[in-house]
Write a protein that holds these residues in place. Structure first.
Motif, PDB file in Angstrom:
ATOM      1  N   GLU A  11      24.781 -11.347   9.035  1.00 46.63           N
ATOM      2  CA  GLU A  11      25.234 -10.012   8.632  1.00 46.63           C
ATOM      3  C   GLU A  11      26.755  -9.907   8.741  1.00 46.63           C
ATOM      4  OE1 GLU A  11      21.073 -10.086   9.314  1.00 46.63           O
ATOM      5  OE2 GLU A  11      22.656 -10.619  10.753  1.00 46.63           O
ATOM      6  N   SER A  61      25.774 -11.356   4.581  1.00 44.29           N
ATOM      7  CA  SER A  61      24.432 -11.598   4.014  1.00 44.29           C
ATOM      8  C   SER A  61      23.363 -11.155   5.004  1.00 44.29           C
ATOM      9  CB  SER A  61      24.298 -13.079   3.632  1.00 44.29           C
ATOM     10  OG  SER A  61      24.444 -13.904   4.771  1.00 44.29           O
ATOM     11  N   GLY A  62      22.268 -11.900   5.081  1.00 42.24           N
ATOM     12  CA  GLY A  62      21.189 -11.561   5.996  1.00 42.24           C
ATOM     13  C   GLY A  62      20.581 -10.210   5.666  1.00 42.24           C
ATOM     14  N   ARG A 115      22.142  -7.369   6.048  1.00 39.15           N
ATOM     15  CA  ARG A 115      23.231  -6.416   5.784  1.00 39.15           C
ATOM     16  C   ARG A 115      22.986  -5.551   4.542  1.00 39.15           C
ATOM     17  NH1 ARG A 115      29.462  -7.630   6.752  1.00 39.15           N
ATOM     18  NH2 ARG A 115      30.375  -5.845   5.684  1.00 39.15           N
ATOM     19  N   TRP A 140      30.721  -5.678  12.876  1.00 40.43           N
ATOM     20  CA  TRP A 140      29.894  -4.482  12.785  1.00 40.43           C
ATOM     21  C   TRP A 140      30.775  -3.252  12.550  1.00 40.43           C
ATOM     22  CZ3 TRP A 140      25.578  -2.289  11.714  1.00 40.43           C
ATOM     23  CH2 TRP A 140      25.239  -1.040  12.230  1.00 40.43           C
ATOM     24  N   PHE A 172      22.378  -7.258  14.251  1.00 39.10           N
ATOM     25  CA  PHE A 172      23.481  -7.470  13.321  1.00 39.10           C
ATOM     26  C   PHE A 172      24.127  -8.722  13.880  1.00 39.10           C
ATOM     27  CE2 PHE A 172      27.755  -7.213  11.690  1.00 39.10           C
ATOM     28  CZ  PHE A 172      27.603  -6.649  10.436  1.00 39.10           C
ATOM     29  N   ALA A 186      14.363 -10.333   4.176  1.00 38.55           N
ATOM     30  CA  ALA A 186      15.117  -9.169   3.678  1.00 38.55           C
ATOM     31  C   ALA A 186      14.419  -8.561   2.465  1.00 38.55           C
ATOM     32  CB  ALA A 186      16.549  -9.568   3.334  1.00 38.55           C
TER      33      ALA A 186
END
Length: 190
Positions: free
Chosen positions: A119, A123-124, A126, A151, A115, A96
């Protein structure tokens, strides 16, 4: 009457649908048009194993960086019989950070590999998606049906939903670039 259009789009999919091959084909065509696409495509070793990794063998997930071409491993080996999440959160966080730097360097379009669970949990990738949206950079992201509710909560009705068809996705990308005058002029005039 004008058609509603958003600068963020998802490609809904189920299970192990071939969404990665679709994204790779779309990215290739956009790059041929001179579009600066940044983001990640997901690769795993199931293709190397002939698509048959075995009942208790897990594939290794990697992200192909569209800016540098580098591969970033994002899974961890939890053992043969593990049923837990294989995602390596620290590796995904590092990826990221690299993606944030690519956005800073300039981008016409952000393509995110998924996603997914990270996410959905906040986190991730996103924060990178949110940053691109705030900067007016169009975002394209596949979303597996399991994560569709998270989402929808994240984008709050701002995303277009696209069929998993290359021409439909390319059409959306080109319209998104035209909606963003500076990016469209810089990428389409190259």
């Amino acid at each position: 009457m004008t058609e509603s259009f958003s600068a963020i789009a998802d490609i809904p999919f189920r299970g192990r649908a071939p969404v990665d091959a679709l994204l790779a084909a779309v990215v290739l065509r956009l790059r041929q048009d001179g579009v600066r696409v940044v983001g990640f495509l997901q690769e795993d070793d199931s293709a190397v194993l002939g698509g048959e990794a075995g009942a208790d063998a897990c594939s290794t997930m990697r992200l192909r960086d569209l800016d540098s071409g580098a591969l970033h491993g994002i899974s961890q080996d939890l053992g043969r019989f593990s049923e837990g999440c294989r995602l390596d959160s620290a590796a995904l966080s590092e990826a990221a950070g690299r993606l944030e730097a690519a956005l800073e360097a300039g981008a016409d379009l952000l393509v995110v590999n998924r996603f997914g669970k990270a996410e959905a949990d906040g986190s991730g990738l996103r924060p990178v998606i949110a940053r691109a949206m705030a900067a007016g950079i169009p975002v394209l992201v596949p979303v597996r049906e399991d994560y569709a509710p998270a989402w929808a909560d994240f984008h709050g009705g701002m995303a277009d939903s696209l069929p998993a068809e290359a021409e439909a996705v390319l059409d959306w990308c080109r319209r998104a670039l035209r909606q963003r005058p500076q990016a469209a002029l810089s990428s389409l005039s190259r």
